[in-house]
Design a protein around this motif. Structure first.
Motif, PDB file in Angstrom:
ATOM      1  N   GLY A   1      44.865  48.868 -16.931  1.00 23.46           N
ATOM      2  CA  GLY A   1      43.665  49.663 -17.100  1.00 23.46           C
ATOM      3  C   GLY A   1      42.414  48.974 -16.602  1.00 23.46           C
ATOM      4  N   LYS A   2      42.568  47.771 -16.083  1.00 23.83           N
ATOM      5  CA  LYS A   2      41.425  47.012 -15.567  1.00 23.83           C
ATOM      6  C   LYS A   2      40.977  47.583 -14.230  1.00 23.83           C
ATOM      7  N   GLU A   3      39.652  47.695 -14.040  1.00 24.93           N
ATOM      8  CA  GLU A   3      39.141  48.183 -12.767  1.00 24.93           C
ATOM      9  C   GLU A   3      39.196  47.068 -11.720  1.00 24.93           C
ATOM     10  N   VAL A   4      39.759  47.371 -10.598  1.00 28.55           N
ATOM     11  CA  VAL A   4      39.916  46.399  -9.507  1.00 28.55           C
ATOM     12  C   VAL A   4      39.480  47.058  -8.202  1.00 28.55           C
ATOM     13  N   LEU A   5      39.291  46.245  -7.191  1.00 26.93           N
ATOM     14  CA  LEU A   5      39.073  46.746  -5.839  1.00 26.93           C
ATOM     15  C   LEU A   5      40.359  46.555  -5.043  1.00 26.93           C
ATOM     16  N   PHE A   6      40.686  47.515  -4.216  1.00 31.22           N
ATOM     17  CA  PHE A   6      41.881  47.374  -3.379  1.00 31.22           C
ATOM     18  C   PHE A   6      41.805  46.078  -2.572  1.00 31.22           C
ATOM     19  N   SER A   7      40.620  45.752  -2.095  1.00 32.43           N
ATOM     20  CA  SER A   7      40.435  44.560  -1.256  1.00 32.43           C
ATOM     21  C   SER A   7      40.751  43.264  -1.999  1.00 32.43           C
ATOM     22  N   ASP A   8      40.766  43.297  -3.352  1.00 30.41           N
ATOM     23  CA  ASP A   8      41.092  42.083  -4.113  1.00 30.41           C
ATOM     24  C   ASP A   8      42.474  41.555  -3.754  1.00 30.41           C
ATOM     25  N   TYR A   9      43.386  42.447  -3.417  1.00 27.90           N
ATOM     26  CA  TYR A   9      44.760  42.047  -3.140  1.00 27.90           C
ATOM     27  C   TYR A   9      44.939  41.528  -1.720  1.00 27.90           C
TER      28      TYR A   9
END
Length: 276
Positions: A59-67
């Motif tokens: 449920g944590k908000e992330v950015l696709f670019s983080d990966y």
């Protein structure tokens, strides 16, 4: 009588010329209207803008670019997790290929499945991830598998860049979509696209090797890629005849050079012995 026979002959010719044996087949096999704007486009080489917010399985908000910041190639599947048919076949097919691959999820590459359904959230993606991790059964895979959900705005921001086209079927209460994966480079460029459910582990390995610019894989892997080239018509890597000719020519020159060198040394040694 002759006139009557000629008339019948002409009538028969007209009937034959008017008859199309494939007319019914063509009509019956015409692509349904609802599928005309569904599928993939070739966006190979396109660099994506991936600072798009999603939610991970916790449920944590992330950015696709983080990966992508980890410097590893990314395998991406647009799916939805409550899909009653195609998506389950697709995800099962992907994981079968990943299990057959001697490279490990999380170590050499990342796998991201993004839901195209804005109503889905971590209550669905969390148990789904756990089930696939258990089936995959390799240590460290948790850091390489990501099942993301997001708003319609985030989904559109990703799928429109990919030109991945799908639609909601109100009557069937499900999404109409195609099946396939994208291979992304660490800087967000689309390196390869594979359509379908079944993926060959060898093709995935070559695609990851290409997407990483040769930073992963052994010398043997890199040499094998030298001899193969991706054929979009066959949706797989095939032996590249020109590269094989180059390799064969290089080996021939090497052998010829070695033969000439050995003979030159023999002649030189014989001449020296003769002078002595």
């Amino acid at each position: 009588m002759r006139i009557f026979i000629c008339f019948c002959f002409v009538l028969a010719l007209e009937s034959l010329s008017a008859y199309d044996p494939h007319s019914n087949l063509t009509r019956e096999n015409k692509l349904p209207k609802e599928l005309e704007n569904i599928g993939f486009s070739d966006v190979t080489g396109k660099t994506l803008q991936l600072d798009i917010p999603f939610r991970d399985e916790s449920g944590k908000e992330v950015l696709f670019s983080d990966y992508l910041s980890q410097g590893k190639p990314v395998l991406l599947s647009p799916v939805y997790f409550k899909c009653p048919t195609l998506c389950n076949f697709h995800l099962n097919g992907v994981f079968k290929s990943l299990k057959d691959l001697d490279w490990s999820l999380g170590k050499e590459y990342q796998y991201i499945a993004v839901s195209i359904d804005p109503k889905e959230n971590e209550s669905i993606s969390f148990p789904k991830k756990g089930a696939y991790l258990q089936d995959y059964g390799r240590v460290g895979a948790d850091s390489g598998l990501h099942l993301l959900t997001g708003t319609q705005e985030s989904i559109d921001a990703l799928t429109k860049q990919l030109d991945f086209r799908y639609a909601w079927d109100g009557e069937a209460k499900q999404y109409i979509h195609a099946s396939g994966v994208y291979v992304l480079t660490p800087d967000g460029r689309v390196s390869r696209i594979f359509q379908g459910i079944q993926l060959e582990p060898r093709d995935l390995k070559f695609a990851f090797l290409e997407a990483s610019s040769g930073k992963i894989g052994s010398f043997v892997d890199k040499f094998a890629l030298f001899c193969f080239q991706f054929d979009p018509r066959k949706n797989k890597y095939t032996i590249y005849a020109y590269r094989m000719m180059q390799f064969g020519g290089a080996v021939t020159l090497l052998l010829l050079g070695a033969f000439l060198y050995i003979n030159w040394r023999k002649i030189t040694n014989n001449n020296r012995q003769g002078v002595t």
